[in-house]
Design a protein around this motif. Structure first.
Motif, PDB file in Angstrom:
ATOM      1  N   ALA A  79       1.292  -1.319   0.189  1.00  0.00           N
ATOM      2  CA  ALA A  79      -0.144   0.196   0.063  1.00  0.00           C
ATOM      3  C   ALA A  79       0.666   1.248   0.331  1.00  0.00           C
ATOM      4  CB  ALA A  79      -1.359  -0.075   1.352  1.00  0.00           C
ATOM      5  N   ARG A  80       1.726   1.010   0.443  1.00  0.00           N
ATOM      6  CA  ARG A  80       2.827   2.512   0.856  1.00  0.00           C
ATOM      7  C   ARG A  80       3.307   2.974  -0.492  1.00  0.00           C
ATOM      8  NH1 ARG A  80       5.259   4.545   4.736  1.00  0.00           N
ATOM      9  NH2 ARG A  80       4.514   3.604   6.157  1.00  0.00           N
ATOM     10  N   ARG A 101       0.146   7.686   8.954  1.00  0.00           N
ATOM     11  CA  ARG A 101      -0.711   6.495   9.118  1.00  0.00           C
ATOM     12  C   ARG A 101      -1.703   6.915   8.454  1.00  0.00           C
ATOM     13  NH1 ARG A 101      -0.055   1.184  12.480  1.00  0.00           N
ATOM     14  NH2 ARG A 101      -2.483   0.822  11.755  1.00  0.00           N
ATOM     15  N   ALA A 102      -2.965   7.685   8.940  1.00  0.00           N
ATOM     16  CA  ALA A 102      -4.230   8.356   8.568  1.00  0.00           C
ATOM     17  C   ALA A 102      -4.491   8.867   7.241  1.00  0.00           C
ATOM     18  CB  ALA A 102      -4.204   9.462   9.404  1.00  0.00           C
ATOM     19  N   LYS A 103      -3.268   8.563   6.921  1.00  0.00           N
ATOM     20  CA  LYS A 103      -3.867   8.811   4.734  1.00  0.00           C
ATOM     21  C   LYS A 103      -3.275   7.534   4.308  1.00  0.00           C
ATOM     22  CE  LYS A 103      -2.639  13.938   5.718  1.00  0.00           C
ATOM     23  NZ  LYS A 103      -2.439  15.152   4.561  1.00  0.00           N
ATOM     24  N   LEU A 104      -3.147   6.918   4.757  1.00  0.00           N
ATOM     25  CA  LEU A 104      -2.286   5.725   4.009  1.00  0.00           C
ATOM     26  C   LEU A 104      -2.764   4.638   4.295  1.00  0.00           C
ATOM     27  CD1 LEU A 104       0.168   4.255   2.703  1.00  0.00           C
ATOM     28  CD2 LEU A 104       1.046   3.249   4.630  1.00  0.00           C
ATOM     29  N   GLU A 105      -4.128   4.708   5.597  1.00  0.00           N
ATOM     30  CA  GLU A 105      -4.726   3.902   5.727  1.00  0.00           C
ATOM     31  C   GLU A 105      -6.150   4.098   4.755  1.00  0.00           C
ATOM     32  OE1 GLU A 105      -5.164   0.428   7.851  1.00  0.00           O
ATOM     33  OE2 GLU A 105      -3.023   1.640   8.231  1.00  0.00           O
ATOM     34  N   PRO A 106      -7.143   4.631   4.616  1.00  0.00           N
ATOM     35  CA  PRO A 106      -7.893   4.911   3.203  1.00  0.00           C
ATOM     36  C   PRO A 106      -7.348   4.155   2.525  1.00  0.00           C
ATOM     37  CG  PRO A 106      -7.651   7.321   4.462  1.00  0.00           C
ATOM     38  CD  PRO A 106      -6.653   6.474   4.937  1.00  0.00           C
ATOM     39  N   ARG A 146      -4.689   1.979   1.665  1.00  0.00           N
ATOM     40  CA  ARG A 146      -5.320  -0.201   2.082  1.00  0.00           C
ATOM     41  C   ARG A 146      -6.371  -0.240   1.991  1.00  0.00           C
ATOM     42  NH1 ARG A 146      -1.100  -1.468   4.309  1.00  0.00           N
ATOM     43  NH2 ARG A 146      -1.147   0.424   4.998  1.00  0.00           N
ATOM     44  N   GLY A 147      -7.959   0.528   2.619  1.00  0.00           N
ATOM     45  CA  GLY A 147      -8.766   0.167   2.621  1.00  0.00           C
ATOM     46  C   GLY A 147      -9.419   0.294   0.642  1.00  0.00           C
TER      47      GLY A 147
END
Length: 150
Positions: free
Chosen positions: A105-106, A119-124, A126-127
């Motif tokens: 994802a990164r 992380r808060a911008k990467l998790e969406p 990844r979702g």
């Protein structure tokens, strides 16, 4: 009158009568098959219309979640094109496709210009990758990397 000539006329008339019976039978068979084809054509037209309606319904449509409009992601099927996905998801697919191999994802985030240090911008992202995987657009490998489906 000549009896031989009468016999020939009678024989020819019998041949023609027999031919008429065979042709009438063939004509009835042709008409029946033509009627069957007409019915088949009507059924095919109706089914084609139903499939077109189903494909229209399969296109992403906004849904409501918590009072906010959200775009539903369609499952990948033979009738659904990549263009049916929202633009963000199309960009994600393009980024994964252009990668040299499976991506985390990164890595996808870096290509897409997402601030991967937060992380808060990467998790969406990844979702979204997982959602694309669940719908059959991507494949997730056991090590957590994502790749396109064949």
């Amino acid at each position: 009158m000549d009896p031989e000539l009468l016999e020939r006329i009678t024989a020819r008339r019998a041949e023609l009568d027999e031919l008429e019976v065979r042709l009438a039978k063939q004509l009835a068979e042709v008409r029946a098959e033509r009627d069957e084809l007409a019915v088949a054509e009507k059924v095919l037209e109706r089914m084609s219309e139903e499939l077109a309606d189903e494909r229209t319904c399969a296109a992403p449509t906004p849904g409501q979640v918590g009072g906010q409009a959200v775009m539903l992601i369609p499952h990948r099927t033979s009738g659904v094109e990549e263009a049916a996905l929202p633009p963000d998801y199309q960009r994600i697919l393009t980024a994964v496709r252009q990668a040299a191999g499976p991506v985390m994802a990164r890595q996808a985030g870096e290509v897409l210009g997402v601030d991967v240090s937060v992380r808060a911008k990467l998790e969406p992202l990844r979702g979204k990758l997982v959602r694309l995987t669940d719908r059959g657009w991507l494949r997730k490998l056991p090590d957590g990397r994502f790749t396109t489906r064949l």
